[in-house]
Each structure stands twice: as C-alpha cells, then as structure tokens.
Design a protein around this motif. Structure first.
Motif, PDB file in Angstrom:
ATOM      1  N   PRO A   1      11.282  38.664 -12.819  1.00 32.80           N
ATOM      2  CA  PRO A   1      11.982  39.675 -12.021  1.00 32.80           C
ATOM      3  C   PRO A   1      11.362  39.800 -10.634  1.00 32.80           C
ATOM      4  CG  PRO A   1      10.597  40.706 -13.675  1.00 32.80           C
ATOM      5  CD  PRO A   1      10.562  39.252 -13.966  1.00 32.80           C
ATOM      6  N   GLU A   2      12.126  40.358  -9.724  1.00 33.64           N
ATOM      7  CA  GLU A   2      11.710  40.449  -8.327  1.00 33.64           C
ATOM      8  C   GLU A   2      10.370  41.140  -8.163  1.00 33.64           C
ATOM      9  OE1 GLU A   2      11.840  39.585  -4.421  1.00 33.64           O
ATOM     10  OE2 GLU A   2      13.322  38.956  -5.921  1.00 33.64           O
ATOM     11  N   LYS A   3      10.126  42.179  -8.937  1.00 29.83           N
ATOM     12  CA  LYS A   3       8.901  42.956  -8.754  1.00 29.83           C
ATOM     13  C   LYS A   3       7.650  42.194  -9.172  1.00 29.83           C
ATOM     14  CE  LYS A   3       9.667  45.313 -13.156  1.00 29.83           C
ATOM     15  NZ  LYS A   3      10.061  46.599 -13.741  1.00 29.83           N
ATOM     16  N   PHE A   4       7.803  41.070  -9.900  1.00 27.67           N
ATOM     17  CA  PHE A   4       6.650  40.274 -10.304  1.00 27.67           C
ATOM     18  C   PHE A   4       6.582  38.936  -9.566  1.00 27.67           C
ATOM     19  CE2 PHE A   4       7.309  42.835 -14.244  1.00 27.67           C
ATOM     20  CZ  PHE A   4       6.088  43.497 -14.231  1.00 27.67           C
ATOM     21  N   GLN A   5       7.443  38.723  -8.573  1.00 29.61           N
ATOM     22  CA  GLN A   5       7.472  37.445  -7.883  1.00 29.61           C
ATOM     23  C   GLN A   5       6.157  37.131  -7.187  1.00 29.61           C
ATOM     24  OE1 GLN A   5       9.732  34.912  -7.567  1.00 29.61           O
ATOM     25  NE2 GLN A   5      11.044  35.855  -9.130  1.00 29.61           N
ATOM     26  N   TYR A   6       5.441  38.171  -6.780  1.00 29.29           N
ATOM     27  CA  TYR A   6       4.188  37.940  -6.057  1.00 29.29           C
ATOM     28  C   TYR A   6       3.109  37.319  -6.951  1.00 29.29           C
ATOM     29  CZ  TYR A   6       2.415  42.189  -8.311  1.00 29.29           C
ATOM     30  OH  TYR A   6       2.027  43.136  -9.233  1.00 29.29           O
ATOM     31  N   LEU A   7       3.344  37.286  -8.260  1.00 27.97           N
ATOM     32  CA  LEU A   7       2.365  36.715  -9.173  1.00 27.97           C
ATOM     33  C   LEU A   7       2.471  35.192  -9.285  1.00 27.97           C
ATOM     34  CD1 LEU A   7       2.638  39.268 -12.125  1.00 27.97           C
ATOM     35  CD2 LEU A   7       0.765  39.070 -10.490  1.00 27.97           C
ATOM     36  N   ILE A   8       3.550  34.603  -8.754  1.00 25.42           N
ATOM     37  CA  ILE A   8       3.785  33.173  -8.989  1.00 25.42           C
ATOM     38  C   ILE A   8       3.971  32.429  -7.677  1.00 25.42           C
ATOM     39  CG2 ILE A   8       4.824  33.578 -11.248  1.00 25.42           C
ATOM     40  CD1 ILE A   8       7.567  33.133  -9.951  1.00 25.42           C
ATOM     41  N   GLY A   9       3.681  31.130  -7.723  1.00 27.50           N
ATOM     42  CA  GLY A   9       4.063  30.234  -6.648  1.00 27.50           C
ATOM     43  C   GLY A   9       5.470  29.706  -6.905  1.00 27.50           C
TER      44      GLY A   9
ATOM     45  N   ALA B   1       0.847  -1.185   0.000  1.00 27.28           N
ATOM     46  CA  ALA B   1       0.000   0.000   0.000  1.00 27.28           C
ATOM     47  C   ALA B   1       0.874   1.222   0.000  1.00 27.28           C
ATOM     48  CB  ALA B   1      -0.914   0.006   1.224  1.00 27.28           C
ATOM     49  N   ALA B   2       0.584   2.140  -0.942  1.00 25.27           N
ATOM     50  CA  ALA B   2       1.288   3.420  -0.978  1.00 25.27           C
ATOM     51  C   ALA B   2       0.346   4.457  -0.424  1.00 25.27           C
ATOM     52  CB  ALA B   2       1.678   3.774  -2.407  1.00 25.27           C
ATOM     53  N   THR B   3       0.679   4.998   0.713  1.00 26.69           N
ATOM     54  CA  THR B   3      -0.232   5.935   1.371  1.00 26.69           C
ATOM     55  C   THR B   3       0.476   7.233   1.664  1.00 26.69           C
ATOM     56  OG1 THR B   3       0.324   5.151   3.584  1.00 26.69           O
ATOM     57  CG2 THR B   3      -1.495   4.044   2.468  1.00 26.69           C
ATOM     58  N   THR B   4      -0.319   8.288   1.677  1.00 28.42           N
ATOM     59  CA  THR B   4       0.164   9.586   2.128  1.00 28.42           C
ATOM     60  C   THR B   4      -0.907  10.194   2.988  1.00 28.42           C
ATOM     61  OG1 THR B   4      -0.761  10.713   0.242  1.00 28.42           O
ATOM     62  CG2 THR B   4       1.503   9.973   0.008  1.00 28.42           C
ATOM     63  N   ALA B   5      -0.513  11.109   3.822  1.00 25.47           N
ATOM     64  CA  ALA B   5      -1.471  11.753   4.713  1.00 25.47           C
ATOM     65  C   ALA B   5      -1.425  13.245   4.496  1.00 25.47           C
ATOM     66  CB  ALA B   5      -1.135  11.439   6.169  1.00 25.47           C
ATOM     67  N   THR B   6      -2.594  13.879   4.486  1.00 29.32           N
ATOM     68  CA  THR B   6      -2.669  15.318   4.336  1.00 29.32           C
ATOM     69  C   THR B   6      -2.020  15.981   5.530  1.00 29.32           C
ATOM     70  OG1 THR B   6      -4.737  15.086   3.160  1.00 29.32           O
ATOM     71  CG2 THR B   6      -4.238  17.267   4.048  1.00 29.32           C
ATOM     72  N   GLN B   7      -1.157  16.931   5.268  1.00 28.91           N
ATOM     73  CA  GLN B   7      -0.536  17.659   6.360  1.00 28.91           C
ATOM     74  C   GLN B   7      -0.537  19.128   6.032  1.00 28.91           C
ATOM     75  OE1 GLN B   7       3.398  15.964   6.392  1.00 28.91           O
ATOM     76  NE2 GLN B   7       4.184  17.489   5.001  1.00 28.91           N
ATOM     77  N   THR B   8      -0.499  19.942   7.067  1.00 31.35           N
ATOM     78  CA  THR B   8      -0.486  21.384   6.889  1.00 31.35           C
ATOM     79  C   THR B   8       0.929  21.842   6.639  1.00 31.35           C
ATOM     80  OG1 THR B   8      -2.368  21.626   8.333  1.00 31.35           O
ATOM     81  CG2 THR B   8      -1.031  23.593   7.967  1.00 31.35           C
ATOM     82  N   THR B   9       1.127  22.607   5.576  1.00 32.20           N
ATOM     83  CA  THR B   9       2.441  23.121   5.245  1.00 32.20           C
ATOM     84  C   THR B   9       2.392  24.625   5.151  1.00 32.20           C
ATOM     85  OG1 THR B   9       1.978  22.874   2.913  1.00 32.20           O
ATOM     86  CG2 THR B   9       3.108  21.053   3.975  1.00 32.20           C
ATOM     87  N   THR B  10       3.522  25.252   5.435  1.00 36.08           N
ATOM     88  CA  THR B  10       3.621  26.687   5.313  1.00 36.08           C
ATOM     89  C   THR B  10       4.294  27.004   4.000  1.00 36.08           C
ATOM     90  OG1 THR B  10       3.777  26.934   7.691  1.00 36.08           O
ATOM     91  CG2 THR B  10       4.524  28.798   6.350  1.00 36.08           C
ATOM     92  N   SER B  11       3.649  27.834   3.172  1.00 41.94           N
ATOM     93  CA  SER B  11       4.208  28.141   1.855  1.00 41.94           C
ATOM     94  C   SER B  11       3.815  29.528   1.448  1.00 41.94           C
ATOM     95  CB  SER B  11       3.694  27.139   0.814  1.00 41.94           C
ATOM     96  OG  SER B  11       2.310  27.270   0.670  1.00 41.94           O
ATOM     97  N   ASP B  12       4.575  30.072   0.466  1.00 41.34           N
ATOM     98  CA  ASP B  12       4.202  31.337  -0.137  1.00 41.34           C
ATOM     99  C   ASP B  12       3.075  31.077  -1.102  1.00 41.34           C
ATOM    100  OD1 ASP B  12       6.005  32.940   1.144  1.00 41.34           O
ATOM    101  OD2 ASP B  12       7.611  32.454  -0.254  1.00 41.34           O
ATOM    102  N   THR B  13       1.970  31.762  -0.958  1.00 43.98           N
ATOM    103  CA  THR B  13       0.842  31.596  -1.865  1.00 43.98           C
ATOM    104  C   THR B  13       0.470  32.922  -2.460  1.00 43.98           C
ATOM    105  OG1 THR B  13      -0.842  31.970  -0.181  1.00 43.98           O
ATOM    106  CG2 THR B  13      -0.039  29.720  -0.405  1.00 43.98           C
ATOM    107  N   THR B  14      -0.154  32.851  -3.614  1.00 45.27           N
ATOM    108  CA  THR B  14      -0.634  34.046  -4.284  1.00 45.27           C
ATOM    109  C   THR B  14      -2.120  34.154  -4.076  1.00 45.27           C
ATOM    110  OG1 THR B  14       1.090  33.834  -5.931  1.00 45.27           O
ATOM    111  CG2 THR B  14      -0.767  35.247  -6.483  1.00 45.27           C
ATOM    112  N   SER B  15      -2.564  35.204  -3.396  1.00 40.96           N
ATOM    113  CA  SER B  15      -3.985  35.431  -3.162  1.00 40.96           C
ATOM    114  C   SER B  15      -4.498  36.371  -4.222  1.00 40.96           C
ATOM    115  CB  SER B  15      -4.188  36.041  -1.763  1.00 40.96           C
ATOM    116  OG  SER B  15      -5.536  36.363  -1.568  1.00 40.96           O
ATOM    117  N   GLU B  16      -5.481  35.906  -5.012  1.00 43.38           N
ATOM    118  CA  GLU B  16      -5.944  36.682  -6.148  1.00 43.38           C
ATOM    119  C   GLU B  16      -7.378  37.141  -5.946  1.00 43.38           C
ATOM    120  OE1 GLU B  16      -4.692  35.378 -10.072  1.00 43.38           O
ATOM    121  OE2 GLU B  16      -4.039  33.553  -9.092  1.00 43.38           O
ATOM    122  N   THR B  17      -7.659  38.376  -6.327  1.00 41.05           N
ATOM    123  CA  THR B  17      -9.010  38.889  -6.376  1.00 41.05           C
ATOM    124  C   THR B  17      -9.266  39.384  -7.772  1.00 41.05           C
ATOM    125  OG1 THR B  17      -8.403  41.150  -5.821  1.00 41.05           O
ATOM    126  CG2 THR B  17      -8.775  39.656  -3.974  1.00 41.05           C
TER     127      THR B  17
END
Length: 492
Positions: free
Chosen positions: A258-266, A148-164
C-alpha cells in the motif's frame, strides 16, 4: 504462674508461622529447581529436530571440530547456533510465540501493527534468494573467447530507502546503488491517512498486510549492471546462433504494497529496467508488465515467497511469445486445487495471521506427452521421474516442491514438439514452475540451478545443442547475491 503459661502459646505462634513460611519457601525453591533442571536436561538431551516445517529449511548441524575453527571462535559459535536452532519442541514454541506476538506489537492510529525485533534473517539455505544486503561493487569487465562484454559504472538517480536503527525514511538520492538491510526496520509511524481500516504489520523484513506476506525489496543498480554483464558474457560465449533471454521476476511488493508503506521498499520496476538497459544482444522478457496486467488475479502467493502456477503461466506465455515458439492455452491443462496452504512466509515472519488464513495451492498438469529425467548436480545418477511431484505425502509448507521436486538436481524434459529448438533454463527456485508450461514449446528443456550446478554451463549447453537460454529468477536474486553464481557456472 497461670499467666506465664497463657503467654507461652502466644509467643510460639509467630515462630510456627515463620517455620511454615520457610518450609513453603524451601518447597517452592525445590519445585523451581526441579523444573529448571528438568527443562535444562530436556533441552540438552531431548530429541533435536533437523528440519523446520514452518520455515521449510534444514536446521543447523553440530559443527565439525578443527583446531583452526576452535581458535578463531567459529567452532564454539557453531555449537551455540546448533543448540539455539534445534531446541526440542521448536515448532510448538514457534506457534505459541506467534500467537502471543499478535498481542504485543506497537499499535498505530490506523490499526497497523509493527513488530520490532533483532532482525532475524531469512534462511540462507533456501528462498528467498539474494537476502544479503547489496553492497557497492566494481562493475566487472568480462572478457570471453570471442568478444569483451563490458559495462561502466555510472551515476543514476533513484528512489532509495535510507534506514537507521530507529526510523526509515524515503529520500531522492543520487547514488550508484540502492540497498536493503537484513535488519528489521523499526518504524516510528506508518499512518499517512490512507487506507485507515486496513492496517499492516512489519516483521523480520516482511510486511503483513491484508493477510499477505510482502518481502521488502531494496535492490541495487550496481548489482543489476553486474548481473547484466554476466548474462552478456554467456551470449558472447555461446555465439550469434543461440538466443539468450533475461527474465527478472518481480515479487509481491511491486503490486500489493500500500501507498503508506512504499517508503520501505525499492522499486523492482526501476531495477529491472536498469538491468534491461545494460543487456547486450540479450533479449529481455517482460515478466513485470504481464504480471502487472494480471495483478488482480492470484499470481503471487499470500503466505509464501514464491509466485503461483498462474503467475508462472503468464510469464511463460510472455516468454513463448518473445521466443516465437508454440504455446498451449491454460484451458488445455488439468487444474489441481489443494486447500490449506500456508507457505514459508509464516515461518520467516512468525505472524499468526498468515497461519490462520491459509490459501489454496493451485497447479496445472499439461496434457502433452513428454519424459522427464533427473540428474545429480554433477550430471551423475540419471533416473526417470515426474515433472510435477505427487504431493500426497508432502507437508503443505513444501507444496511448491510440486515443481521439479526441488533445486539441487538437474532436469531434462524431452517432448513431442519437433521444432528443433532446445531450451536451457538457468534459474533460482522461481524458475522451477516454468518448464511444465513449455512442454509444447521446445523439443528439449534443460533446467539447472545457478546455485548448485557443478559443471561448466557453456560446455553443458554446447554439448546438448541448446538453441535458447533463459535466465529466470526473481529480483532478489538478480540484484542480491545469487547473480554472482552465474559467473561461477560460466567459468568453473
């Protein structure tokens, strides 16, 4: 009497003027009516294209009628999509629109241009893979015949892009997933005081920067765990004697945003590491590290969403080292350079700067001896062919077809390398460029596309005595939607 006669012509002059104006107005209405009628007839009766050269995809087809599709609205929606997608003269209008659009963007203080539109998606029919916005899913528990190959959901801390709908911001978030939206992000400002002379342009989820198209990656840690679980299941089914490798390939956004557009990507780096952390008895191949080391070279196309032959070479070299097989140096290959290449990102973004700044398309022909056999995706109709396609009659936007000639086929390469090693590459279109660099590394190479193959992949590989399996795909596939096809291949 004479006075009345003098007044009569003066009184008739305004009437004559009004009559002339009415005739001119009627003539204008008539001309406009003829123009509109001719245009309508042309759009209805004119020859409708079936293929988009700039987008390198098949256009919509007229839907097949059924009562079910009629009553649920999909039939009429399909008709509307057909007429909208196949307007006569479509390519001419797209080029004209692209030329006009460059003067209509929002200008920021540093010269950046941002096109805000309805957020057209990249076509589902072709690359880039995994365009669907990743959604949070339950991580699968996959039970195989051996373990059996199993994985378990875990909470991770990551940089995310929040879009409106109106703005995009980056925040540090505790979450299970990062998400990328297909909707074009409308950004209120992109000026952070850096690279003031460089500028940039955002269109259809593609950033145009220094005449390079950069797809905006979102990623999903949860999808990455699912991908790892599916790959682990292949290893469990194939057993300990078969080596299984995972190569998740980064795209342009990792090295050229470029650095100024990094917030657009994961972060592709974080998402790939997350996948590698969840592999069980599967060997990761560090395509990210080797490509980062060569990022100042032409490893990823400027105008296309694929990597280049050079990028594939470095990744193949890293894989050969990981798999401990022989590998030919690039100096032994014949280098072919074709100027004037404008790939798919012009069609996807509609940005004229890409069209006006073509690049060289470069591929490498191996000097080894081998034979190539192609099959239909159900393994029927075997025929001999060339591993690298002749591009003489191929339009520049489709030059990436030099590798295997496309995706909807199965490829078998038989070489003079007698080391008893047989490789199966399970891939998206990025994987097409790898086999030509491995003809001195394996005795047999089989290439199947995870989106199209119609047989059970485990049975296919066992029947052919495969000793090594390489999963090779870009990050959009591994953490988007295409990775789900891996389980279909394993169980169908």
């Amino acid at each position: 009497m004479e006075l009345n006669q003098a007044k009569q012509p003066a009184a008739e002059a305004p009437k004559a003027k009004r009559s002339t104006e009415r005739r001119i107005a009627l003539l204008n209405v008539f001309i406009l009516g003829v123009v509109f009628a001719a245009t309508a007839l042309w759009t209805i009766l004119g020859e409708r294209p079936t293929m988009s050269e700039t987008e390198n995809r098949n256009l919509a087809t007229f839907p097949e009628f059924s009562w079910e599709s009629y009553f649920d609205g999909s039939f009429t929606a399909g008709i509307a999509n057909f007429f909208d997608d196949t307007v006569p003269g479509r390519e001419t209008f797209k080029h004209l629109t692209a030329t006009i659009r460059q003067y209509m963007g929002l200008q920021t203080e540093d010269g950046a241009t941002i096109h805000m539109n309805s957020g057209n998606q990249l076509p589902d029919q072709e690359e880039p893979e995994g365009n669907d916005a990743p959604v949070e899913e339950t991580v699968p528990v996959i039970v195989t015949t051996t373990t059996a190959a199993t994985t378990a959901t875990q909470t991770t801390t990551s940089d995310t892009t929040s879009e409106t709908e109106s703005a995009s911001t980056t925040s540090k978030t505790t979450t299970n997933t990062t998400a990328a939206s297909n909707t074009t992000t409308a950004v209120t400002t992109v000026n952070d005081g850096q690279d003031d002379d460089d500028g940039g342009e955002l269109s259809n989820n593609i950033l145009i920067y220094k005449n390079r198209g950069i797809m905006l990656y979102g990623g999903s840690f949860n999808a990455g765990r699912n991908y790892a679980a599916y790959v682990n299941a292949y290893k469990a089914d194939l057993g300990p004697d078969v080596n299984v490798y995972s190569m998740v390939i980064p795209t342009s956004c990792s090295f050229y945003t470029p650095e100024k557009f990094q917030y657009l990507i994961g972060s592709e780096f974080d998402n790939i590491n997350n996948i590698n952390d969840h592999l069980v008895d599967v060997i990761p191949v560090d395509a990210y590290g080797v490509m980062e080391a060569h990022k100042d070279e032409a490893i990823l196309a400027r105008t296309d969403h694929h990597w280049t032959g050079l990028g594939a070479y470095y990744a193949a070299q890293e894989f050969a080292k990981t798999a401990d097989v022989p590998f030919k140096n690039l100096t032994t290959y014949q280098k072919v350079v074709k100027p004037g290449y404008v790939g798919t990102l012009y069609g996807y973004s509609g940005d004229i700067k890409l069209k006006n700044n073509p690049e060289d398309f470069i591929y490498y022909i191996p000097n080894t001896t081998y034979t190539t056999t192609y099959y239909n995706i159900d393994m029927s109709n075997p025929r001999y062919g060339n591993l690298l396609l002749n591009l003489d009659n191929v339009k520049p936007v489709s030059w990436y077809l030099v590798y295997l000639g496309g995706d909807e086929r199965v490829t078998q390469v038989d070489t003079e390398c007698k080391n008893g090693r047989s490789l199966c590459i399970i891939k998206d279109s990025y994987g097409n460029a790898l086999p030509s660099f491995l003809t001195a590394s394996f005795e047999h190479i089989y290439v199947i596309d995870m989106r199209y193959f119609k047989q059970n992949a485990i049975t296919f590989m066992k029947d052919r005595g495969v000793t090594d399996v390489l999963f090779a795909m870009n990050s959009f596939s591994a953490t988007g939607s295409n990775y789900k096809k891996l389980e279909t291949l394993r169980t169908q």
